[in-house]
Design a protein around this motif. Structure first.
Motif, PDB file in Angstrom:
ATOM      1  N   SER A   9       5.053   6.893  -9.712  1.00 46.50           N
ATOM      2  CA  SER A   9       6.047   7.103  -8.655  1.00 46.50           C
ATOM      3  C   SER A   9       6.029   6.021  -7.565  1.00 46.50           C
ATOM      4  N   VAL A  10       5.105   5.049  -7.682  1.00 45.73           N
ATOM      5  CA  VAL A  10       5.057   3.972  -6.687  1.00 45.73           C
ATOM      6  C   VAL A  10       5.281   2.622  -7.360  1.00 45.73           C
ATOM      7  N   GLU A  11       5.623   1.621  -6.552  1.00 45.40           N
ATOM      8  CA  GLU A  11       5.839   0.273  -7.066  1.00 45.40           C
ATOM      9  C   GLU A  11       4.513  -0.364  -7.468  1.00 45.40           C
ATOM     10  N   SER A  28       5.900   0.789   8.879  1.00 44.40           N
ATOM     11  CA  SER A  28       7.064   0.515   8.036  1.00 44.40           C
ATOM     12  C   SER A  28       6.998   1.088   6.622  1.00 44.40           C
ATOM     13  N   GLY A  29       5.844   1.592   6.218  1.00 47.85           N
ATOM     14  CA  GLY A  29       5.711   2.121   4.862  1.00 47.85           C
ATOM     15  C   GLY A  29       6.266   3.529   4.714  1.00 47.85           C
ATOM     16  N   VAL A  30       6.687   3.840   3.491  1.00 49.08           N
ATOM     17  CA  VAL A  30       7.194   5.187   3.182  1.00 49.08           C
ATOM     18  C   VAL A  30       6.093   5.927   2.411  1.00 49.08           C
ATOM     19  N   ALA A  31       5.514   6.927   3.041  1.00 48.04           N
ATOM     20  CA  ALA A  31       4.424   7.681   2.413  1.00 48.04           C
ATOM     21  C   ALA A  31       4.962   8.614   1.341  1.00 48.04           C
ATOM     22  N   ALA A  45      -0.851   7.463   0.316  1.00 48.09           N
ATOM     23  CA  ALA A  45      -0.280   6.577  -0.704  1.00 48.09           C
ATOM     24  C   ALA A  45       1.156   6.261  -0.297  1.00 48.09           C
ATOM     25  N   TYR A  46       1.536   4.992  -0.418  1.00 54.39           N
ATOM     26  CA  TYR A  46       2.866   4.546  -0.003  1.00 54.39           C
ATOM     27  C   TYR A  46       3.699   4.087  -1.196  1.00 54.39           C
ATOM     28  N   ARG A  47       5.006   4.225  -1.048  1.00 51.88           N
ATOM     29  CA  ARG A  47       5.938   3.882  -2.118  1.00 51.88           C
ATOM     30  C   ARG A  47       5.809   2.423  -2.559  1.00 51.88           C
ATOM     31  N   ASN A  48       5.397   1.528  -1.642  1.00 52.36           N
ATOM     32  CA  ASN A  48       5.297   0.102  -1.982  1.00 52.36           C
ATOM     33  C   ASN A  48       4.071  -0.227  -2.848  1.00 52.36           C
ATOM     34  N   GLY A  49       3.282   0.805  -3.217  1.00 53.41           N
ATOM     35  CA  GLY A  49       2.163   0.592  -4.129  1.00 53.41           C
ATOM     36  C   GLY A  49       0.811   0.428  -3.455  1.00 53.41           C
ATOM     37  N   TYR A  50       0.769   0.612  -2.136  1.00 50.52           N
ATOM     38  CA  TYR A  50      -0.495   0.489  -1.414  1.00 50.52           C
ATOM     39  C   TYR A  50      -1.009   1.852  -0.956  1.00 50.52           C
ATOM     40  N   ALA A  51      -2.315   1.920  -0.777  1.00 47.80           N
ATOM     41  CA  ALA A  51      -2.953   3.109  -0.210  1.00 47.80           C
ATOM     42  C   ALA A  51      -3.630   2.697   1.083  1.00 47.80           C
ATOM     43  N   LEU A  52      -3.640   3.609   2.049  1.00 48.07           N
ATOM     44  CA  LEU A  52      -4.320   3.391   3.325  1.00 48.07           C
ATOM     45  C   LEU A  52      -5.398   4.452   3.457  1.00 48.07           C
ATOM     46  N   TYR A  53      -6.647   4.003   3.542  1.00 42.84           N
ATOM     47  CA  TYR A  53      -7.775   4.923   3.716  1.00 42.84           C
ATOM     48  C   TYR A  53      -8.333   4.690   5.102  1.00 42.84           C
ATOM     49  N   SER A  54      -8.393   5.745   5.915  1.00 41.96           N
ATOM     50  CA  SER A  54      -8.935   5.596   7.268  1.00 41.96           C
ATOM     51  C   SER A  54     -10.051   6.599   7.486  1.00 41.96           C
ATOM     52  N   ASN A  55     -11.084   6.115   8.176  1.00 42.52           N
ATOM     53  CA  ASN A  55     -12.274   6.920   8.410  1.00 42.52           C
ATOM     54  C   ASN A  55     -12.845   6.519   9.767  1.00 42.52           C
ATOM     55  N   PRO A  63      -4.179  -2.039  -3.118  1.00 38.75           N
ATOM     56  CA  PRO A  63      -3.172  -1.665  -4.118  1.00 38.75           C
ATOM     57  C   PRO A  63      -3.637  -0.466  -4.945  1.00 38.75           C
ATOM     58  N   ILE A  64      -2.743   0.456  -5.182  1.00 41.34           N
ATOM     59  CA  ILE A  64      -3.062   1.672  -5.935  1.00 41.34           C
ATOM     60  C   ILE A  64      -3.327   1.362  -7.406  1.00 41.34           C
ATOM     61  N   HIS A  65      -2.523   0.491  -7.999  1.00 46.64           N
ATOM     62  CA  HIS A  65      -2.633   0.233  -9.439  1.00 46.64           C
ATOM     63  C   HIS A  65      -3.922  -0.472  -9.845  1.00 46.64           C
ATOM     64  N   THR A  66      -4.630  -1.073  -8.888  1.00 47.91           N
ATOM     65  CA  THR A  66      -5.894  -1.728  -9.234  1.00 47.91           C
ATOM     66  C   THR A  66      -7.031  -0.713  -9.346  1.00 47.91           C
TER      67      THR A  66
END
Length: 202
Positions: A9-11, A28-31, A45-55, A63-66
């Motif tokens: 579902s993501v790029e 600017s990302g679409v979650a 997880a964002y539509r552009n294919g990236y994930a943001l992890y914050s702690n 990148p999610i696909h990696t």
């Protein structure tokens, strides 16, 4: 949603493409999916294919696909989990592992930059003085570790001690504590947050 469904579902990120900053992706990302692990820890997880992890006010973007299979442990006792296992699991399980590893790597690199090389100066120092300094440093470090661990729950203390001090993998810790790897990841994340908050108040 599984990780496989999320990837569909993501790029797909183009290799070599510049990774956006945490601030940029938040603005600017679409979650497409978000999971709050505790008060200070979350994965998005964002539509552009990236994930943001914050702690605890630190974050990493990747990148999610990696995020395929996962290898943990040293070179001799390394253990790997195949990508297909993660594909069928809840979408954030593999991403949290990636986020934790990246934050740990970033902390390690920061610490290395702060460490001053003393190889030239050491030649001029008396051996006894160096040994005495090292013993003092070790005592201070042990005292700091003991103080930091004192704010944790029993299970958090066990997880942190095994992970950071005994260099055990999250998988090994999960087996010892008879919990899942994601539960160990949450224990460590919450423990780190608690220690940081405690340090900030001191």
């Amino acid at each position: 949603m599984t990780l496989q469904e999320l990837k569909q579902s993501v790029e797909t990120v183009v290799p070599g493409q510049k990774i956006p900053t945490a601030k940029n992706i938040r603005e600017s990302g679409v979650a497409v999916a978000k999971e709050k692990l505790d008060g200070d820890t979350e994965i998005t997880a964002y539509r552009n294919g990236y994930a943001l992890y914050s702690n605890c006010r630190v974050a990493t973007v990747f990148p999610i696909h990696t995020c395929g299979g996962y290898v943990y442990g040293g070179s001799r006792d390394a253990c790997s989990i195949e990508e297909k296992l993660f594909d069928r699991e809840v979408w954030y399980l593999r991403l949290v592992l990636e986020g934790e590893d990246r934050l740990a790597h970033n902390r390690e690199m920061k610490e290395r930059k702060k460490t001053v090389s003393s190889s030239t100066a050491a030649e001029e120092w008396d051996k006894d003085e160096i040994t005495g300094d090292r013993i003092l440093e070790q005592m201070i470090l042990e005292e700091m570790v003991t103080e930091a661990l004192s704010v944790l729950t029993g299970q958090q203390r066990m997880a942190v001690t095994r992970f950071y001090l005994q260099q055990k993998t999250q998988g090994q810790i999960a087996e010892e504590l008879d919990v899942t790897v994601s539960a160990v990841s949450k224990l460590i994340s919450r423990a780190v947050c608690r220690m940081r908050r405690s340090g900030a108040r001191a």
